[in-house]
Design a protein around this motif. Sequence first.
Motif, short mmCIF file in Angstrom:
data_model
loop_
_atom_site.label_atom_id
_atom_site.label_comp_id
_atom_site.label_asym_id
_atom_site.label_seq_id
_atom_site.Cartn_x
_atom_site.Cartn_y
_atom_site.Cartn_z
N GLU A 606 0.83 -1.21 0.00
CA GLU A 606 0.00 0.00 0.00
C GLU A 606 0.86 1.26 0.00
O GLU A 606 0.54 2.26 -0.65
CB GLU A 606 -0.93 -0.01 1.22
N THR A 607 1.97 1.24 0.72
CA THR A 607 2.78 2.45 0.85
C THR A 607 3.67 2.72 -0.36
O THR A 607 4.47 3.66 -0.34
CB THR A 607 3.66 2.36 2.11
N VAL A 609 2.52 3.88 -2.95
CA VAL A 609 1.95 5.12 -3.49
C VAL A 609 1.26 5.89 -2.37
O VAL A 609 0.40 5.34 -1.67
CB VAL A 609 0.93 4.81 -4.61
N ALA A 610 1.65 7.13 -2.19
CA ALA A 610 1.01 8.05 -1.25
C ALA A 610 1.05 7.53 0.19
O ALA A 610 0.11 7.73 0.96
CB ALA A 610 -0.42 8.35 -1.67
N ALA A 611 2.16 6.91 0.53
CA ALA A 611 2.40 6.44 1.90
C ALA A 611 1.16 5.72 2.46
O ALA A 611 0.65 4.80 1.82
CB ALA A 611 2.84 7.59 2.78
N GLY A 612 0.70 6.16 3.63
CA GLY A 612 -0.38 5.43 4.28
C GLY A 612 -1.77 5.67 3.69
O GLY A 612 -2.74 5.01 4.07
N LEU A 613 -1.90 6.61 2.77
CA LEU A 613 -3.23 6.86 2.19
C LEU A 613 -3.71 5.62 1.47
O LEU A 613 -2.94 4.97 0.76
CB LEU A 613 -3.18 8.04 1.21
N VAL A 615 -4.64 4.12 -1.22
CA VAL A 615 -4.74 4.30 -2.66
C VAL A 615 -4.75 2.96 -3.39
O VAL A 615 -5.63 2.66 -4.19
CB VAL A 615 -3.58 5.18 -3.18
NA NA Z 1 -0.85 4.25 0.04
#
Ligand code: NA
Length: 818
Positions: A606-607, A609-613, A615
Motif C-alpha cells: 500500500e505504501t 503510493v502516497a504512503a499510508g493513504l 490508494v
Molecule cells: Na498508500
Amino acid sequence: MKILKFGGSSVANQANIKKVFEIIQKSQSEGDIAVVFSAFGGVTEVLLNSAAAAKNGDKSYVQDIKILEDRHIELVRQLFPINLQSPVLTYVKVRFNELEDLFHGIFLIKECSPRTLDYVASFGERLSAFVLAEALKVEGFNSKYLDAREVVRTNDRFGNAKVDFPATNDLILDYFHNNSTIQIITGFIGSTSKGETTTLGRSGSDYTASIFASALHAESLEIWTDVSGVMTSDPRLVYTAFTIPQLSYSEAMELSHFGAKVIFPSTMMPAMKKGIPIYIKNTFEPSNPGTLINGDAPSGKLIKGISSMSDISLLNIQGAGILDVIDVNRRIFSALSSVNINVILISQASSEQITCLAIKSFEVTLAKEAIEKEFFHEIRNGEIDVVHVISDLAIVAVVGENMKQNPGASGRMFQALGRNNVNVYAIAQGSSELNISAVVSKSDLQKALNALHEAFFLSDNKVLHVFLVGVGLIGQALIKMIANQQQKLQKENLLDIQIHGIANSRYMAFNEDGFDLKNCPLPEAAEGAKEMDLDKFISQMESMNFSNSVFVDCTASQDVADFYERILEAKVAIVTPNKKANSSSLEKYKNLKKLAGKRSVKFLYETNVAAGLPVINTLQDLMLSGDKVIKIEAVLSGSMNYIFSELEKGAPFSEVVKLAKEKGYTEPDPRDDLSGMDVARKILILGREAEQDLHFEDISIQSMVPEDCVEAGSVDEFFHKLMGHDGEFANLLAEAAERGEKLRFMATLENGKAKVGLKSLDNSHPFSTLKGSDNMILFTTERYHDFPMIIRGPGAGADVTAAGVFADVIRLGNYTRS
Ligand code: NA
Ligand SMILES: NC(=O)c1ccc[n+]([C@@H]2O[C@H](COP(=O)([O-])OP(=O)(O)OC[C@H]3O[C@@H](n4cnc5c(N)ncnc54)[C@H](O)[C@@H]3O)[C@@H](O)[C@H]2O)c1
Ligand SMILES: N[C@@H](CCO)C(=O)O
C-alpha cells in the motif's frame, strides 16, 4: 498413601536434595507416603560404562569408580553432621569395596553377562536410597531404607526383567502391613525367586513407583523430574510450548511414543490398571501443578499435544502386480520383522496399489534389502517395482482423545501445514482417532510443529514473525509503532507481532524469541550482529522456518527487491514501501503477483503510493468490483509538493529541498524525487494496478534536477551544487505568480500514456490548495465518471508511511487467521 518418585537429576547434588526433602516434608504432612529414588544423577551411566571398560581390559574404570566413590562420600559429608557420618560412610565404603572386587573380576575374566551387569547397576539405587533414607532420619523423618529386591519379584530376563505381579503385590502388601515408617525405596531393581538381582529396563524407577502405587492402591503417584510436566510440544523446537494440565492415560502413551519422553508408556501400566492418577511434577518448580495423567474423559481443546520424530524414511512398495494385497502386506511385515525392524507408520490407499511404511532412517538399507529379497521373483518379473525410498523425513503427530467423533481436527491440521508450505508425504490415522500423523520433510519439521502448535493452541492468538530489512527512517518508525501497539494488538486483535531479524545495508542480527521491541537495538548494536549479506539473511529466515513469516522491506534497494521471488517461493509474505519491484519490468510485476497467488501468500505494498493513504487498496477494490479506470490525475510526491508549496513562502529552493529531506519526505537520495523518477514509479504502479500493461517507456518525465547536479557524487555535493540554481527556481515561481497560478508537480495517466512533470495551475484547480507533504489522487472511472473519486492527505513522512506499512502487516494477520 501417596508414592513419590524422584529421578536422578532431582538428587544430583546437595542443593537439589534439599529441595527434594522440602517436597517430602510437605507431602508427609498431608498423609502417608512412600518414596522411590533413582541413583544419584549420572551414577548408573558411570557404573555401566565402567563395567564395559573393565570387560574390554581398559583400566580407566578404576579411576572412574574412585571418582564415583568420592562423590558419594562427599555427599554424605554434606548431608550429615560429623558425629552421624560414620555408619553411613561405612555403608558406602563397603559397597564400593564390593564394586571394586566385582569390576576386578570382570576385568580378569573379560566377561560381563547381563546378570552381572544388573548386579553392577543395582549399586546406584542401593547407595542413593540408603544414604537418603539415613539423611531423612537426621532431618527428623521416621524413614526406613527398603531394598526393592526384597519385594519386587521378577523373572530372570536380566536387563529388562518381567515383574511377577501376584507375588510382588503380596510381598509389598505384607511388608507395608503394620509398617508405619516412611519407606525409602530403591528404584529400578528387583530380584528373581532365587535371589538374583534384576533390573526393570528403561525408566525402571518410574516403573518401580508405579508397581508400589498399584500394589498399595495408592491415592496417587507423583513422578518428580526436572521439567514441569508433559508439554504441548518439544520446547526446544516450539518456543510457545506449554505444560499440558491433564492427559488421559492413552493420550500420555501416544505423546510419549513420539517424542515427549517425560514418561515411558509401559511404566504407567500398573498405576493405570488401578486408575491411579499420575502427576508429573518439577522438583525445581514445585508450585507448578505439572501434568495430571488419569482416566478422566477428554475435555477442553481438540488436541492435547503435538509430538514428532525425526530421521524417518518412507518405503513405497508398489507395482501393477500387487493384487493379493493381504499376502503382500503379510510378507512385507514378516520380512521386516525377520531383520528386527520396527515399522512406525503405515499408509495404504484404498486402491490397494501401494503400501507405504515409515521406519527409522538408520534401518532403511536393511529394510529395503529385506523386502526386495522377499519379493525377488516379483521384482524380477516386473510385478512389483524396486522399493522406492524417500529419506530425510520426519513425523509430526497431533494427539488427543477429543478428536474422536469431532470433525475438523484433520482439516485444521492440514490447512495449517499447507498454508505454511509444508508438503505432506504420507498420512496415518487409526480409527481410535487419537493420533493423526503426517510425514513431512525433516527440514520442515520445526515450521510444521510451530504451525500446528499455533493452529491448535494459539489459534486465539495469531503470531506474525517479522524479518525487517531496512532499519532507516521508516524501519525505525515501524519498530516503535509495533512496540507501542504490541499489547493492545495481543489483547484486542489477538495478534502477536514478533521481529526476529533486522538488517540495514551494513549489519544484520537475529533473535529466535523475537527482539524486545521497546529496546530494539539497531542491527549494528544487536547481540551477535554480523556483516549484512542479503542471501544469508534470507537463508537464515528460511531456516528459522517460522509459520506466518513476513519479510518487510523498508529499503529503497533494487538488490532487496530482486529477492522477492525467492521469498514468496518460500511462502513468506512480503510487505513493503519499496517501489523498486513493482516499477521494474511489467513481466516481473506480473510474475510476483502470480507467484504470490500460486503460493497463497500475500504481497502487500500500500505504501508504494502516497504512503499510508489508502490508494492501492482502493484501486484494487475498484478493479475487483468491475470498475474501469479512465484517467488518473495526481500529485504523488509528498516531498515535491512540500518543496513547491513552501517555495511560495519565499525560502530558497535548495534550502527547501534540504528541509524536505530533514522532514523525512524525500527518498534516501532526494534526486529520486526531483528527477520525477519517484513519481514516475508511482504512476506506473497505479497504471498497472488499474490493469493496464504499462511500461516505463510509456511515461514521459520532466526532471527538475539541474544538469550539473545529476553528476554530483554525494547527496552533500548535490545540495552544494543545487544552491547555484536557487535563482532559476525563484524565477519560475515568480512567473507563475504573475499569471495568478501555482506550481505543482503532477502525474497524469490517460489512454495508456503517462506524463510526469511540473505544471502551472490556476488557483481554482484542486491541486493548488495542496499544502505541505499532501498527495491527492483523482480517479476518473466508468462509475466515478461525472465527478472523480478523490483521495487526499499527507503522502510522505516517517509516521504516515510506517503506519501504512504497519497496517499492511496487521492485514496479513487477519488474512492468515484460521
Ligand atoms: Na498508500
Ligand atoms: N520517507 C517516506 O515518506 C516514504 C514514504 C513511502 C515510501 N517510502 C519508502 O520507504 C523506503 C525506506 O525509506 P527511508 O526513508 O526509511 O530510507 P532510509 O534511507 O532512512 O533507510 C533505508 C534503510 O535501508 C537500508 N538498506 C539500503 N540498502 C540495503 C540493502 N541492500 N540491504 C539491506 N539494507 C539496505 C539502509 O541501510 C537503511 O537502513 C524507501 O523505499 C522509500 O521509497 C518512504
Ligand atoms: N519520497 C516520496 C515518499 C515515498 O513514497 C515522496 O516524497 O512522496
